[in-house]
Design a protein around this motif. Sequence first.
Motif, PDB file in Angstrom:
ATOM      1  N   ALA A 180      -7.628  -0.425  -0.232  1.00 51.01           N
ATOM      2  CA  ALA A 180      -6.770   0.659  -0.031  1.00 51.01           C
ATOM      3  C   ALA A 180      -6.055   0.674   1.244  1.00 51.01           C
ATOM      4  CB  ALA A 180      -7.523   1.964  -0.245  1.00 51.01           C
ATOM      5  N   LEU A 181      -5.145   1.278   1.478  1.00 49.98           N
ATOM      6  CA  LEU A 181      -4.407   1.713   2.848  1.00 49.98           C
ATOM      7  C   LEU A 181      -5.424   1.885   3.730  1.00 49.98           C
ATOM      8  CD1 LEU A 181      -1.231   3.604   2.504  1.00 49.98           C
ATOM      9  CD2 LEU A 181      -1.480   1.325   3.231  1.00 49.98           C
TER      10      LEU A 181
ATOM     11  N   LEU B 282       0.703   8.820  -6.354  1.00 43.95           N
ATOM     12  CA  LEU B 282      -0.187   8.114  -6.284  1.00 43.95           C
ATOM     13  C   LEU B 282       0.321   6.967  -5.165  1.00 43.95           C
ATOM     14  CD1 LEU B 282      -2.888   6.858  -7.812  1.00 43.95           C
ATOM     15  CD2 LEU B 282      -1.125   5.324  -8.994  1.00 43.95           C
ATOM     16  N   LEU B 283      -0.792   6.598  -4.187  1.00 43.34           N
ATOM     17  CA  LEU B 283      -0.211   5.570  -3.139  1.00 43.34           C
ATOM     18  C   LEU B 283      -0.602   4.345  -3.545  1.00 43.34           C
ATOM     19  CD1 LEU B 283      -2.251   7.336   0.050  1.00 43.34           C
ATOM     20  CD2 LEU B 283       0.229   6.789  -0.394  1.00 43.34           C
ATOM     21  N   PHE B 284       0.117   3.370  -2.971  1.00 42.94           N
ATOM     22  CA  PHE B 284       0.219   1.843  -2.951  1.00 42.94           C
ATOM     23  C   PHE B 284       0.272   1.408  -1.681  1.00 42.94           C
ATOM     24  CE2 PHE B 284       1.654   3.524  -6.939  1.00 42.94           C
ATOM     25  CZ  PHE B 284       1.350   2.718  -7.857  1.00 42.94           C
ATOM     26  N   THR B 285       0.059  -0.105  -1.303  1.00 45.82           N
ATOM     27  CA  THR B 285       0.192  -0.691  -0.071  1.00 45.82           C
ATOM     28  C   THR B 285       1.435  -0.851   0.442  1.00 45.82           C
ATOM     29  OG1 THR B 285      -0.428  -2.738  -1.221  1.00 45.82           O
ATOM     30  CG2 THR B 285      -2.122  -1.581   0.238  1.00 45.82           C
ATOM     31  N   SER B 286       2.464  -0.638  -0.401  1.00 48.64           N
ATOM     32  CA  SER B 286       3.765  -0.966  -0.132  1.00 48.64           C
ATOM     33  C   SER B 286       4.604  -0.345  -1.061  1.00 48.64           C
ATOM     34  CB  SER B 286       4.314  -2.200   0.524  1.00 48.64           C
ATOM     35  OG  SER B 286       4.412  -3.095  -0.883  1.00 48.64           O
ATOM     36  N   GLY B 287       6.067  -0.015  -0.552  1.00 48.21           N
ATOM     37  CA  GLY B 287       6.848   0.423  -1.655  1.00 48.21           C
ATOM     38  C   GLY B 287       7.166  -0.765  -2.477  1.00 48.21           C
TER      39      GLY B 287
ATOM     40  N   GLY C  62     -12.514  -0.776   0.970  1.00 45.78           N
ATOM     41  CA  GLY C  62     -12.594  -1.137  -0.562  1.00 45.78           C
ATOM     42  C   GLY C  62     -11.478  -0.574  -1.195  1.00 45.78           C
ATOM     43  N   THR C  63     -11.539  -1.061  -2.532  1.00 50.90           N
ATOM     44  CA  THR C  63     -10.298  -0.648  -3.446  1.00 50.90           C
ATOM     45  C   THR C  63     -10.589   0.641  -3.421  1.00 50.90           C
ATOM     46  OG1 THR C  63     -11.537  -0.810  -5.431  1.00 50.90           O
ATOM     47  CG2 THR C  63     -10.553  -2.977  -4.678  1.00 50.90           C
ATOM     48  N   ARG C  64      -9.323   1.480  -4.088  1.00 49.75           N
ATOM     49  CA  ARG C  64      -9.530   2.794  -4.230  1.00 49.75           C
ATOM     50  C   ARG C  64     -10.696   3.405  -5.256  1.00 49.75           C
ATOM     51  NH1 ARG C  64      -5.268   6.343  -3.127  1.00 49.75           N
ATOM     52  NH2 ARG C  64      -6.343   7.782  -4.051  1.00 49.75           N
ATOM     53  N   ASN C  65     -11.066   2.442  -6.138  1.00 48.30           N
ATOM     54  CA  ASN C  65     -12.134   2.711  -7.203  1.00 48.30           C
ATOM     55  C   ASN C  65     -13.345   2.752  -6.492  1.00 48.30           C
ATOM     56  OD1 ASN C  65     -13.049   3.273  -9.812  1.00 48.30           O
ATOM     57  ND2 ASN C  65     -13.323   1.190 -10.072  1.00 48.30           N
TER      58      ASN C  65
END
Length: 409
Positions: A278-279, A109-114, A81-84
Motif C-alpha cells: 500500500a501507499l 479505492l486507492l492505488f499506487t499511481s494513476g 504491507g499490502t492493503r489486505n
Amino acid sequence: MDYSVFFTNALEGLRQEGRYRVFADIERMAGAFPHARLHEGDRVREVMVWCSNDYLGMGQHEKVRSAMHQSLDLSGAGAGGTRNIAGTNHAHVLLERELADLHRKEAALLFTSGYVSNWAALSTLAAKLPGCVVLSDAGNHASMIEGIRHSRADYRIFKHNSPEDLARCLEQVEPDRPKLVAFESVYSMDGDIAPIKELCDVADRYNAMTYLDEVHAVGLYGRRGAGVAERDGVMDRLTIVQGTLGKAFGVVGGYIASTGPIVDFVRSFASGFIFTTALPPMLAAGALASVRHLKTSQSERRAQQDRVRMLRDKLDAAGIPHMHNPSHIVPVVVGDAAKCRAVSDRLLDGFDIYIQPINYPTVPRGTERLRITPSPLHSYEDIDYLVDALDAVWSQHHLARTRPIGPTM
Ligand code: PMP
C-alpha cells in the motif's frame, strides 16, 4: 544471441530517430516552486520550470508538507504491507472516504499511481464481465490501453471526442453484451476536453457503463475540484471516475470512485490492487490535506486560469503558434523533433527556462511541441520573461509565426 549488442543497437535506433529520452536532473525546492535547481554534471544552477504537472504547486504547499511531516512522525515511512495484510492505514481509509465524497460516489479505492489504477480497474472489469466489449476513445492514455488489452476483452476504438462515432460503434455490438465506454476529460497533450454529457447520452442509449479518466482535471475544474464532470454538472452520469493524486494534488497515487459494489468488485479481484504494498501513510495524509484544501479554496484555480489566459494572449500578440484549447495546457507547436529539442535547449541555456520538448511517439510526428503549464505561482513578470524568451528563440531559429492551431487528433 549477443544480449549487449541487442540492447545497444535498440537504444542506438532510438537515438537515430531522435526519440532517445534524456532526463533533466532537477531538484525541486520546497516552498520555491516553480524555481528548481538543475544539475548538469558538476554544475548546478537555478531554473524556472514551465512544464510541471504539479499544476497548482500543491506538492510544495505548507498544509501538504506539514500533514506529511506529522504522518511520518506518527506512522513512520512505509505502509507495512499490502492493503489486505497489515497495510491498510487509517490515512488510506480517510482518503478513500474523502475521494468518494469529492466525486459524489458511494466508494473510492486507492492505488499506487494513476497508471496502476487505470490498468488494474479496466483490465479487471473488462476481463471479468462476461462478453464485455470496451469502447475506447482514440486518444486514450497508455495506461487505459494497456489495461484494456490485458483484459483480452473485445474492444472498439471510437473517433476522438466523437459521440457520433461512439454511437456507430455501439450500434454494431450485440445489445445483450456488457459494454464499457472509456475516455478522458482533459487530454494531456492537446489540452482538449471531452463532450462528457454527449458521450454519456450515447452510452445510456445503449445501456453501456462509462469510465472517465479525470487525471488532468481533478483539483483544477469544478467548484470543489472534482474535475470537468463536476464543472459540467454531469458527475452522476458516470459509472466510474478515475483520478490521480500526483498532478494537481501534488503527491502521488491513483484512485477510482464508483458505486459500492463496483469498487468492492475491483478491490476483490484486481491483482494490481491486491498484490502490492500500500501507499505509505504519509503520502495518503499529504494527498488528503491537498484534496481537502482544494475542495474549498478557489484561489489556486482562479490564479492558474488567470495566468493561462495571460500567457495565451501574449503568445498571440507575439505570433507564437499554440493550440487554442479550453484547458490549462498550452501546447506551443514547433512541428519538428530536432527543432523542438533545439528550442528547448536554447531556452534552458540562454534563459534558464526549463520546458521539456515533447516528441513522437508521445505526440504525432510533425506536431512536436513545448507543453507549457502555467501555475498560480508563476508571476506576471515570469510570463513576460517567458514570452520574450520564446520570441527571441523563435527569431533565432527562423520559426514560422502562425495563427492559432486546432487539436491534432
Ligand atoms: N491517465 C492519463 C490521461 C495520464 O496522462 C497519466 C499520466 N501522465 C495517467 C493516467 C497516469 O497517472 P499517474 O501519473 O498518476 O500514474
